[in-house]
Design an enzyme around this catalytic site. Structure first.
Site, PDB file in Angstrom:
ATOM      1  N   GLU A  90       0.797  -1.222   0.000  1.00  0.00           N
ATOM      2  CA  GLU A  90       0.000   0.000   0.000  1.00  0.00           C
ATOM      3  C   GLU A  90       0.832   1.276   0.000  1.00  0.00           C
ATOM      4  O   GLU A  90       0.437   2.275  -0.612  1.00  0.00           O
ATOM      5  CB  GLU A  90      -0.924   0.013   1.233  1.00  0.00           C
ATOM      6  CG  GLU A  90      -2.069  -0.970   1.176  1.00  0.00           C
ATOM      7  CD  GLU A  90      -3.174  -0.518   0.231  1.00  0.00           C
ATOM      8  OE1 GLU A  90      -3.108   0.608  -0.278  1.00  0.00           O
ATOM      9  OE2 GLU A  90      -4.095  -1.318  -0.020  1.00  0.00           O
ATOM     10  N   SER A 350     -31.616 -31.624  47.811  1.00  0.00           N
ATOM     11  CA  SER A 350     -30.828 -32.188  48.915  1.00  0.00           C
ATOM     12  C   SER A 350     -29.405 -31.652  48.979  1.00  0.00           C
ATOM     13  O   SER A 350     -28.588 -32.179  49.743  1.00  0.00           O
ATOM     14  CB  SER A 350     -30.779 -33.717  48.785  1.00  0.00           C
ATOM     15  OG  SER A 350     -32.073 -34.271  48.850  1.00  0.00           O
TER      16      SER A 350
END
Length: 696
Positions: A90, A350
């Site tokens: 780029e 329980s």
């Protein structure tokens, strides 16, 4: 002649002064314009909020207000090979120019004159940043000039690394993806720290024409663009041709992946608690979280379309929550997946029984091999029944807990007191939810109170931690409140020893896990909570709307998930801690007479009432600090004194019976060493007294 010579010199001087003034004016004007019309960098400061795990790995991210994924980029976390490829493709003079590359602009102008149209823009990375912060509709010379001016402004304000990071944050990658991190996660399912050569080339190519090169929509165009980047790298001498050929063999993805969404419920709650923060670090371990989420999804699919599953794992020593799965899937509407069932208050069945047994052992009421009756009983009108509606007769305390028998648990709770149990649970940081205006009752033993999976994991972390309460936390380094003892260390060891003896579900290996199951009334909730020497996992199964699920139970439905979660968590098992001083499992024959059988209220036969007051240890008193003194023959024994109670008396130190049975209210005890000790005395009627002291 002299006059003629002075005139040119004067003109040159005046010209130089004029040029200087003009240049100065231009510089001042540009500076004023620069300050008056700065680049709108602040307008694009919004970043996706991120929730990360304990080492910084991404758990979940959120889009910015306009619905775009824009994750912040740190150059240190991006593959250096990708950065080099990007700059080479780029803007190869990126580190040398001041925002504008004159050579690139001249090349672009020549192409424009030769072709009559813009072929390449000659844009630098800085100019592309300028375009990204001020989007334009069409390419034109006016737009290009504006980019040039903005690029010069940006270079004055930001370093090269900052500019590159800004580009990698804002660059478009198709759809609502912005930035290299969002693109790498969406197309490759990973952060851009280590990219394959072909992956890096694709990420370089996409921002130029992000919509026309989207791999999921224009696969051929994306592949061609990637290959052009690779060819350019070879032509520039930056990549061997063989490496480029290998990179072309890597397939271009055809589908976009979903963004990470691990620990979704926890992440949402974290954002609500601190909406202004952009980064949140949690104690969650992403690998463990991912594995347990998979376990929950698979289990829910097996159990039924409307059945939900929640799983939580914590470190019992530090209190760190390692994974929290609130449902099989956030978007699962059949199971109300948006509800965090790890925090929902439900009946625990329980699962609170181990703490009742622990209190009874701590107070010297029972030992593991003490016999207790499992027969129909009446506690002032409350008549508990076992889950299978059957009774076992006389059983040991160990068997009663392992079989989760209801009547023995209620007998013990009646002996130790529901209020005391509730107090110990609050000491562990958990306040069971009771009907408004009601005090804790015997029904708490069978699930008659509301708790969450988070609460149970926190309580069981205390068991795994030698009876010492642990406050669970999602924040790294959270110190929490000062730790308190839920039950004595020796009692916690006995409970763990009994729970470790429960047979694992069919097909599961034992793995050294102590665990307990529970099923709430009406088959609405199934639980299983287990721990090894360090880690605790809790599992809840049920429907989010609290509707019954016929056939579910803690042992059949939740326990297999618990053992699978331990196996697939990825964390190695830790051996249980050694027994503390004085904690030993005695046979029934070795127990004192008063501990061989428990006789509490609720029996069919009327209890024996003692006329004497209950026993009370008067020396040493509760909380005393006793300094050991030395005599000619060694340390002097400590004299224990009590009042009240019916002889004979049985003494225990740290849960271990002292030799012999005494009819006197005084006896001697030789401590094993320094540290905390629990002294218990039991009289002939089974009444007990206890003190905790510190021997120095």
């Amino acid at each position: 002649m002299m006059m003629l010579r002075e005139r040119p010199i004067r003109a040159v001087i005046l010209g130089a002064i004029g040029a200087t003034l003009l240049l100065t004016g231009a510089i001042v004007t540009l500076a004023l314009l620069d300050r008056t019309f700065p680049p709108p960098l602040e307008a694009y400061q919004a970043r996706s909020v991120e929730v990360r795990d304990h080492v910084g790995d991404l758990l979940r991210a959120y889009t910015v207000d306009d619905g775009r994924w824009r994750l912040a980029v740190d150059l240190a976390d991006v593959d250096p090979a990708f950065l080099a490829m990007l700059i080479a493709y780029e803007d190869r003079r990126f580190h040398d120019h001041a925002g504008v590359d004159p050579l690139a602009l001249m090349r672009a102008a020549g192409q424009f004159l030769a072709n009559g149209r813009i072929v390449s823009g000659g844009s630098t990375i800085t100019m592309q940043v300028a375009r990204l912060i001020e989007p334009r509709e069409a390419r034109s010379l006016g737009a290009k000039l504006r980019q040039i001016l903005r690029a010069l402004q940006i270079e004055r304000r930001l370093s090269k690394d900052d500019i590159l990071a800004l580009y990698l944050t804002l660059a478009p990658y198709g759809g609502n993806l912005e930035g290299v991190r969002a693109a790498s996660l969406a197309w490759f399912g990973k952060e851009p720290q280590r990219l394959e050569t072909g992956e890096a080339a694709l990420l370089v190519a996409l921002p130029q024409l992000p919509e026309r090169r989207r791999p999921d929509r224009h696969h051929a165009a994306a592949q061609a663009a990637r290959d052009r980047v690779l060819a350019r790298m070879v032509d520039a001498g930056l990549m061997p041709a063989a490496e480029a050929r290998r990179a072309r063999l890597l397939p271009v993805p055809r589908e976009r992946r979903a963004m990470p969404m691990h620990a979704a419920h926890v992440a949402d709650a974290t954002i609500r608690a601190d909406p202004d923060a952009r980064f949140h670090r949690l104690t969650i371990r992403r690998g463990v979280q991912r594995n347990l989420e998979q376990v929950a999804r698979e289990a829910a699919d097996r159990l039924g379309a409307r059945v939900s599953v929640a799983v939580m794992m914590a470190d019992a020593r530090t209190g760190a929550i390692l994974a929290s799965v609130g449902s099989p899937g956030l978007a699962d509407t059949r199971r109300a997946g948006w509800l965090d069932m790890a925090r929902a208050v439900r009946s625990p069945g329980s699962t609170l029984k181990p703490f009742i047994y622990g209190l009874a052992i701590e107070q010297g009421v029972v030992a593991q091999e003490t016999m207790i009756a499992d027969r129909p009983a009446n506690f002032a009108g409350y008549r508990p029944r076992n889950f299978d509606m059957a009774y076992q007769g006389d059983v040991s305390i160990r068997t009663a807990l392992q079989l989760s028998l209801n009547v023995p648990a209620v007998r013990l709770l009646d002996a130790v007191g529901p209020a005391r149990l509730a107090s110990r649970l609050r000491r562990g940081g958990v306040a069971p939810v009771l009907p408004q205006g009601e005090a804790p009752g015997l029904a708490v033993a069978l699930g008659g109170a509301g708790v969450s999976l988070h609460d149970l994991v926190q309580l069981y972390a205390g068991l795994a931690n030698g009876g010492e309460a642990v406050t669970l936390s999602l924040r790294p380094g959270h110190a929490g409140e000062p730790r308190k003892q839920i039950i004595a260390a020796h009692a916690a060891w006995h409970v763990t020893d009994m729970l470790a003896g429960i047979n694992p579900p069919e097909g599961a290996s034992r793995r050294g896990i102590a665990y307990k199951t529970g099923t709430s009334y009406g088959y609405r909730d199934a639980w299983s909570i287990g721990y090894d020497g360090r880690h605790v996992i809790g599992v809840w199964v049920g429907r989010a709307d609290a509707a019954p699920v016929p056939g579910i139970s803690g042992y059949a439905s939740a326990a297999p998930i618990l053992f699978e979660a331990f196996q697939r968590s990825g964390i190695p098992a830790v051996m249980p801690a050694r027994a503390p001083a004085g904690a030993v499992r005695l046979t029934r024959a070795a127990l004192p007479v008063t501990l061989r059988r428990f006789s509490g209220s609720g029996e069919a036969a009327p209890p024996v009432h003692a006329t004497e007051p209950a026993p009370e240890i008067v020396f040493p008193p509760e909380g005393a600090r006793i300094e050991r003194t030395a005599g000619p023959a060694g340390p002097v024994p400590l004299v224990l004194t009590l009042q009240g109670g019916r002889a004979p008396f049985r003494w225990l130190a740290n849960g271990r019976p002292l030799p012999g049975i005494s009819r006197n209210r005084m006896r001697q005890w030789q401590p094993d060493g320094q540290g905390y000790a629990t002294l218990t005395v039991i009289d002939a009627t089974g009444r007990a007294a206890r003190v905790r002291i510190l021997v120095e």
